[in-house]
Design a protein around this motif. Sequence first.
Motif, PDB file in Angstrom:
ATOM      1  N   TYR A 246       0.841  -1.197   0.000  1.00 37.39           N
ATOM      2  CA  TYR A 246       0.000   0.000   0.000  1.00 37.39           C
ATOM      3  C   TYR A 246       0.879   1.251   0.000  1.00 37.39           C
ATOM      4  N   ARG A 247       0.239   2.381  -0.221  1.00 39.78           N
ATOM      5  CA  ARG A 247       0.977   3.653  -0.253  1.00 39.78           C
ATOM      6  C   ARG A 247       1.191   4.157   1.164  1.00 39.78           C
ATOM      7  N   ALA A 248       2.415   4.594   1.444  1.00 37.93           N
ATOM      8  CA  ALA A 248       2.723   5.127   2.771  1.00 37.93           C
ATOM      9  C   ALA A 248       1.846   6.331   3.060  1.00 37.93           C
ATOM     10  N   SER A 249       1.382   6.429   4.327  1.00 33.22           N
ATOM     11  CA  SER A 249       0.522   7.543   4.710  1.00 33.22           C
ATOM     12  C   SER A 249       1.154   8.300   5.858  1.00 33.22           C
ATOM     13  N   GLY A 250       0.644   9.498   6.135  1.00 36.64           N
ATOM     14  CA  GLY A 250       1.169  10.270   7.260  1.00 36.64           C
ATOM     15  C   GLY A 250       1.606  11.642   6.828  1.00 36.64           C
ATOM     16  N   ALA A 251       2.220  12.343   7.763  1.00 35.21           N
ATOM     17  CA  ALA A 251       2.576  13.740   7.525  1.00 35.21           C
ATOM     18  C   ALA A 251       3.868  13.890   6.749  1.00 35.21           C
ATOM     19  N   GLY A 252       4.571  12.781   6.513  1.00 36.78           N
ATOM     20  CA  GLY A 252       5.816  12.869   5.765  1.00 36.78           C
ATOM     21  C   GLY A 252       6.989  13.210   6.651  1.00 36.78           C
ATOM     22  N   GLY A 253       7.932  13.997   6.102  1.00 40.42           N
ATOM     23  CA  GLY A 253       9.085  14.395   6.904  1.00 40.42           C
ATOM     24  C   GLY A 253      10.058  13.253   7.072  1.00 40.42           C
ATOM     25  N   GLN A 254      10.713  13.219   8.242  1.00 41.64           N
ATOM     26  CA  GLN A 254      11.782  12.238   8.447  1.00 41.64           C
ATOM     27  C   GLN A 254      11.262  10.815   8.539  1.00 41.64           C
ATOM     28  N   HIS A 255       9.989  10.644   8.877  1.00 35.34           N
ATOM     29  CA  HIS A 255       9.492   9.296   9.125  1.00 35.34           C
ATOM     30  C   HIS A 255       8.938   8.599   7.887  1.00 35.34           C
ATOM     31  N   VAL A 256       8.349   9.341   6.972  1.00 32.53           N
ATOM     32  CA  VAL A 256       7.574   8.695   5.914  1.00 32.53           C
ATOM     33  C   VAL A 256       8.066   9.110   4.533  1.00 32.53           C
ATOM     34  N   ASN A 257       8.324   8.119   3.692  1.00 30.91           N
ATOM     35  CA  ASN A 257       8.584   8.369   2.286  1.00 30.91           C
ATOM     36  C   ASN A 257       7.292   8.085   1.534  1.00 30.91           C
ATOM     37  N   LYS A 258       6.784   9.080   0.850  1.00 34.92           N
ATOM     38  CA  LYS A 258       5.484   8.896   0.199  1.00 34.92           C
ATOM     39  C   LYS A 258       5.649   8.091  -1.090  1.00 34.92           C
ATOM     40  N   THR A 259       5.638   6.785  -0.926  1.00 32.71           N
ATOM     41  CA  THR A 259       5.758   5.882  -2.071  1.00 32.71           C
ATOM     42  C   THR A 259       4.671   4.831  -1.958  1.00 32.71           C
ATOM     43  N   SER A 260       4.597   3.966  -2.953  1.00 34.36           N
ATOM     44  CA  SER A 260       3.610   2.882  -2.905  1.00 34.36           C
ATOM     45  C   SER A 260       4.285   1.576  -2.506  1.00 34.36           C
ATOM     46  N   SER A 261       5.354   1.674  -1.715  1.00 34.74           N
ATOM     47  CA  SER A 261       6.147   0.486  -1.387  1.00 34.74           C
ATOM     48  C   SER A 261       5.951   0.012   0.047  1.00 34.74           C
ATOM     49  N   ALA A 262       4.990   0.592   0.785  1.00 38.29           N
ATOM     50  CA  ALA A 262       4.736   0.135   2.152  1.00 38.29           C
ATOM     51  C   ALA A 262       4.225  -1.307   2.117  1.00 38.29           C
ATOM     52  N   VAL A 263       4.630  -2.079   3.136  1.00 39.40           N
ATOM     53  CA  VAL A 263       4.298  -3.504   3.162  1.00 39.40           C
ATOM     54  C   VAL A 263       3.630  -3.865   4.481  1.00 39.40           C
ATOM     55  N   ARG A 264       2.591  -4.692   4.383  1.00 36.77           N
ATOM     56  CA  ARG A 264       1.942  -5.250   5.569  1.00 36.77           C
ATOM     57  C   ARG A 264       1.934  -6.774   5.416  1.00 36.77           C
ATOM     58  N   LEU A 265       2.392  -7.472   6.446  1.00 39.68           N
ATOM     59  CA  LEU A 265       2.373  -8.933   6.438  1.00 39.68           C
ATOM     60  C   LEU A 265       1.396  -9.441   7.486  1.00 39.68           C
ATOM     61  N   ILE A 266       0.582 -10.399   7.104  1.00 38.40           N
ATOM     62  CA  ILE A 266      -0.351 -11.043   8.034  1.00 38.40           C
ATOM     63  C   ILE A 266       0.059 -12.500   8.168  1.00 38.40           C
ATOM     64  N   HIS A 267       0.351 -12.928   9.377  1.00 42.90           N
ATOM     65  CA  HIS A 267       0.709 -14.321   9.636  1.00 42.90           C
ATOM     66  C   HIS A 267      -0.579 -15.073   9.949  1.00 42.90           C
ATOM     67  N   LYS A 268      -1.044 -15.866   8.997  1.00 42.51           N
ATOM     68  CA  LYS A 268      -2.377 -16.483   9.082  1.00 42.51           C
ATOM     69  C   LYS A 268      -2.574 -17.379  10.314  1.00 42.51           C
ATOM     70  N   PRO A 269      -1.603 -18.219  10.684  1.00 39.82           N
ATOM     71  CA  PRO A 269      -1.854 -19.113  11.830  1.00 39.82           C
ATOM     72  C   PRO A 269      -2.080 -18.378  13.148  1.00 39.82           C
ATOM     73  N   THR A 270      -1.447 -17.234  13.336  1.00 41.69           N
ATOM     74  CA  THR A 270      -1.545 -16.529  14.624  1.00 41.69           C
ATOM     75  C   THR A 270      -2.357 -15.241  14.544  1.00 41.69           C
ATOM     76  N   GLY A 271      -2.579 -14.742  13.319  1.00 40.72           N
ATOM     77  CA  GLY A 271      -3.276 -13.469  13.180  1.00 40.72           C
ATOM     78  C   GLY A 271      -2.396 -12.262  13.431  1.00 40.72           C
ATOM     79  N   ILE A 272      -1.089 -12.472  13.611  1.00 45.56           N
ATOM     80  CA  ILE A 272      -0.154 -11.361  13.848  1.00 45.56           C
ATOM     81  C   ILE A 272      -0.037 -10.518  12.585  1.00 45.56           C
ATOM     82  N   VAL A 273      -0.099  -9.194  12.765  1.00 42.26           N
ATOM     83  CA  VAL A 273       0.037  -8.259  11.648  1.00 42.26           C
ATOM     84  C   VAL A 273       1.228  -7.343  11.918  1.00 42.26           C
ATOM     85  N   VAL A 274       2.129  -7.205  10.949  1.00 42.23           N
ATOM     86  CA  VAL A 274       3.258  -6.276  11.050  1.00 42.23           C
ATOM     87  C   VAL A 274       3.294  -5.436   9.789  1.00 42.23           C
ATOM     88  N   ALA A 275       3.807  -4.217   9.910  1.00 39.45           N
ATOM     89  CA  ALA A 275       3.839  -3.319   8.752  1.00 39.45           C
ATOM     90  C   ALA A 275       5.109  -2.479   8.787  1.00 39.45           C
TER      91      ALA A 275
END
Length: 374
Positions: A246-275
């Motif tokens: 998905y596309r990175a969201s937020g106010a930008g600046g030092q934390h966010v690069n506004k690109t479409s390279s943001a990644v979210r992984l969902i681990h199906k067996p446990t339901g853990i989500v990381v991004a």
Amino acid sequence: MALIEYDVYKQKLRDLSPELEKLSAALGIESARQEAARLEDETAQDGFWNDLERSQKVQQRLKQLQNKVVRQEKLVSSLEDLTALCEMGQEAEDEELLEELKSEFAALEEQVEETRMATLLSGEYDGCDVILQFHPGAGGTEAQDWAQMLYRMYTRWAERHGFQWKTLNYEDGDEAGLKSAAVSIEGENAYGLLKSENGVHRLVRVSPFDANARRQTSFAAVEVMPQIENDNSIEIREEDIEMQVYRASGAGGQHVNKTSSAVRLIHKPTGIVVASQQERSQFQNKDNCMKMLRAKLLELKAQQHAEKISDIKGVQMKIEWGSQIRSYVFMPYQMVKDTRTSFETSAIDEVMDGNLDGFLNAYLTQLATGELKK
């Protein structure tokens, strides 16, 4: 008066000498020297770099051992230098040297205390690097701002200890603060030192976002996980992961690069989500996500004594009243108190600037002696 004070410090320095000897024994400095020597010989052998995985592990272990030995040698050297300074200043009755002695002795005491904490670390993953994740509780902007304050507190702690840290993920809050963040901290015993920080942190203050200046209570959770690159007990199967881009969201600046390279992984067996949306490339963000997922699974596995990944169940931390490990009160008085160890301090500004060693030491000491409140 100066002569009397010099006598006091001369005795303090004498008392510190056997303490350093005890620390050397507790840390196994002599055996660390011998192991480092053996590993140095191994690195000099022909074909050492043929097995890249093995050679990297050897190099990493060698560096840890060398750092341990060098730190202890620096403590001994500092003690010898201060003893010489004390004798020289006493002989000359020098007031300026006395002030320097006081300052340097205080710094040495702090370093000795840090080293003493390291002797309390005996857990399987205590020597590892660490990943911290920050989650604001209910309460919108208030909680999001509090989560950001904790993010700053721990990164300042890392800087104070000379550790390297890197932001793995950072999502800005709606008006202030953050919605979610994760950092990795690299340094010897980083996980062992910070493992006590896992849990809910409670803040009481006059809200800067309330026009009526009312007192507010906010909650945020910190997850603390060991970072291990290669652990055969953690096998993450490709078919168990759902990847979303998905596309990175937020106010930008030092934390966010506004690109479409943001990644979210969902681990199906446990339901853990990381991004992760920090890096410029999808590949780097996925790598960050895998580090976080591996660390989270490892921590859950240890908590649940699970034999395999399929036995692990996702755990949802309740970020609310009654579940906090520590309270930070800015108003009507200033106090930070740990609910497990009862350690407290009124120096709240120092705590928020990363001075956490009193809390960490109290936890490790009580954990080692079996006095820790459950």
